[in-house]
Design a protein around this motif. Structure first.
Motif, PDB file in Angstrom:
ATOM      1  N   THR A 156      62.292  14.364  19.165  1.00 13.83           N
ATOM      2  CA  THR A 156      62.659  15.634  18.537  1.00 13.83           C
ATOM      3  C   THR A 156      62.379  16.798  19.464  1.00 13.83           C
ATOM      4  OG1 THR A 156      62.368  17.033  16.580  1.00 13.83           O
ATOM      5  CG2 THR A 156      60.392  15.992  17.462  1.00 13.83           C
TER       6      THR A 156
ATOM      7  N   THR B 273      63.792  19.287  14.306  1.00 14.44           N
ATOM      8  CA  THR B 273      64.680  18.369  13.599  1.00 14.44           C
ATOM      9  C   THR B 273      63.881  17.519  12.616  1.00 14.44           C
ATOM     10  OG1 THR B 273      64.451  16.548  15.184  1.00 14.44           O
ATOM     11  CG2 THR B 273      66.096  18.242  15.695  1.00 14.44           C
TER      12      THR B 273
ATOM     13  N   ASP C 100      70.062  18.106  10.109  1.00  8.62           N
ATOM     14  CA  ASP C 100      70.244  18.256  11.556  1.00  8.62           C
ATOM     15  C   ASP C 100      71.693  18.513  11.942  1.00  8.62           C
ATOM     16  OD1 ASP C 100      67.542  17.653  11.706  1.00  8.62           O
ATOM     17  OD2 ASP C 100      67.881  15.519  12.103  1.00  8.62           O
TER      18      ASP C 100
ATOM     19  N   SER D  98      64.950  23.879  10.041  1.00 11.46           N
ATOM     20  CA  SER D  98      65.924  22.940  10.611  1.00 11.46           C
ATOM     21  C   SER D  98      66.639  23.616  11.773  1.00 11.46           C
ATOM     22  CB  SER D  98      66.927  22.512   9.544  1.00 11.46           C
ATOM     23  OG  SER D  98      67.631  23.631   9.032  1.00 11.46           O
TER      24      SER D  98
ATOM     25  N   VAL E   1      69.476  22.801  15.125  1.00 10.30           N
ATOM     26  CA  VAL E   1      70.350  21.953  15.928  1.00 10.30           C
ATOM     27  C   VAL E   1      70.653  22.713  17.216  1.00 10.30           C
ATOM     28  CG1 VAL E   1      72.547  20.738  16.059  1.00 10.30           C
ATOM     29  CG2 VAL E   1      71.389  20.974  13.860  1.00 10.30           C
TER      30      VAL E   1
END
Length: 328
Positions: A94, A118, A140, A198, A200
């Protein structure tokens, strides 16, 4: 050879000379108490594994400038993507990006220290939330609504412990975000965070040089920290070879998460270790001085025993047995 008579005689002498016995025991206890307290602090900060299953296998990966200065992350989005596609040492890979969040509710605004990461972060710790859920793989995805997990302390401070906060929408840095869970009291992983957002990483090419990330993961069975460090150094050297202008002089290091947690207070820990050792040595020196003074004060008694034909070894045996009693 020590016999029962010597032991009884030493015990009687110490009992009769209560002031001497009390001072010696106090000096030893004081030195040990301070030293053990300081050592406990050092142990908890530097030596103790994280309180998770296989906590000693959790590692943190960051950039180093010429193997000297840790950059507290320092990895670009492309680095993380490159390593994730090629590494074989870690489970639950991660990315971690330290952030200060502005959390806005209908009635107030708060600054919260946390990380963007994540769902794999919570797989690393295998921790269950107090309320709601942690981040899921579905969080994610680039199309997912931003999700936020908050700490117990943030829940109490900002939302006054209201369980209805789970599932509600607030704004984090101005963006609508859903609070999906509250962690148990005391959970502040990986260092001292109060929120987990969260995240990405955006698609990136090596030329873009975007992002300031760290990497976390759990070592696979049979893989040591040294082996993981060797693999990531090899991958970093490949990047340096292929993109010299960007990565020249940059290395990478794999460390246990426990070690990383201690880094901000390393100087204080070193000072505490020195103080602990110094106090213990001072205590031992003080006790030794008192024992020597007592032996000198008993010089007349020793001379009489010597004149009576008692050996020097036997004369020395009694204060040694006394010292053993006191230290015990």
């Amino acid at each position: 050879m020590v016999n029962m008579f010597d032991i009884k005689q030493a015990a009687v002498r110490l009992y009769k000379d209560k002031k001497y016995t009390f001072v010696i025991i106090l000096a030893i206890s004081f030195g040990l108490a301070i030293s053990l307290f300081l050592y406990a602090q050092v142990h908890n900060r530097l030596l103790a594994d994280l309180p998770f299953v296989d906590g000693d296998k959790i590692v943190y990966i960051s950039r180093y400038e010429r193997e000297r200065q840790r950059l507290n992350g320092g990895l670009q989005n492309y680095d993380a993507y490159y390593f994730q596609q090629r590494q074989t040492s870690l489970d639950h890979f991660t990315t971690v990006e330290d952030r200060g969040f502005t959390v806005s509710t209908e009635s107030s605004t708060h600054q919260v220290w946390g990380i963007a990461t994540t769902s794999s972060l919570f797989a690393i710790t295998n921790e269950s939330p107090l309320l709601g859920r942690t981040l899921l793989p579905s969080d994610d995805l680039p199309t997912a609504t931003p999700a936020l997990v908050i700490s117990y302390s943030a829940w109490k401070r900002i939302f006054l412990g209201n369980p209805a906060v789970v599932g509600s929408t607030i704004k984090v840095d101005g963006k609508p975000t859903t609070i999906v869970g509250v962690m148990r009291e005391g959970f502040r992983f990986p260092v001292n965070e109060e929120a987990w957002l969260s995240y990405v990483p955006p698609p990136s090419t090596v030329e873009a040089a975007e992002g300031w990330l760290g990497i976390m993961g759990k070592l696979k069975p049979g893989v040591s920290v040294a082996q993981a460090d060797q693999e990531f150094k090899r991958l970093a050297s490949e990047l340096e070879r292929d993109h010299t202008k960007i990565y020249m002089g940059k290395s990478i290091k794999v460390e246990t998460a426990t070690r990383v947690r201690a880094t901000p207070v390393m100087l204080m820990i070193q000072v505490m270790m020195v103080v602990a050792i110094s106090v213990l040595l001072m205590s031992c020196f003080s006790v030794s001085s008192l024992v020597i003074v007592r032996m000198l004060s008993n010089a007349k008694e020793a001379a009489i025993k010597n004149a009576l034909g008692i050996s020097a070894k036997k004369i020395m045996l009694l204060p040694l047995v006394e010292s053993f009693f006191l230290y015990a």
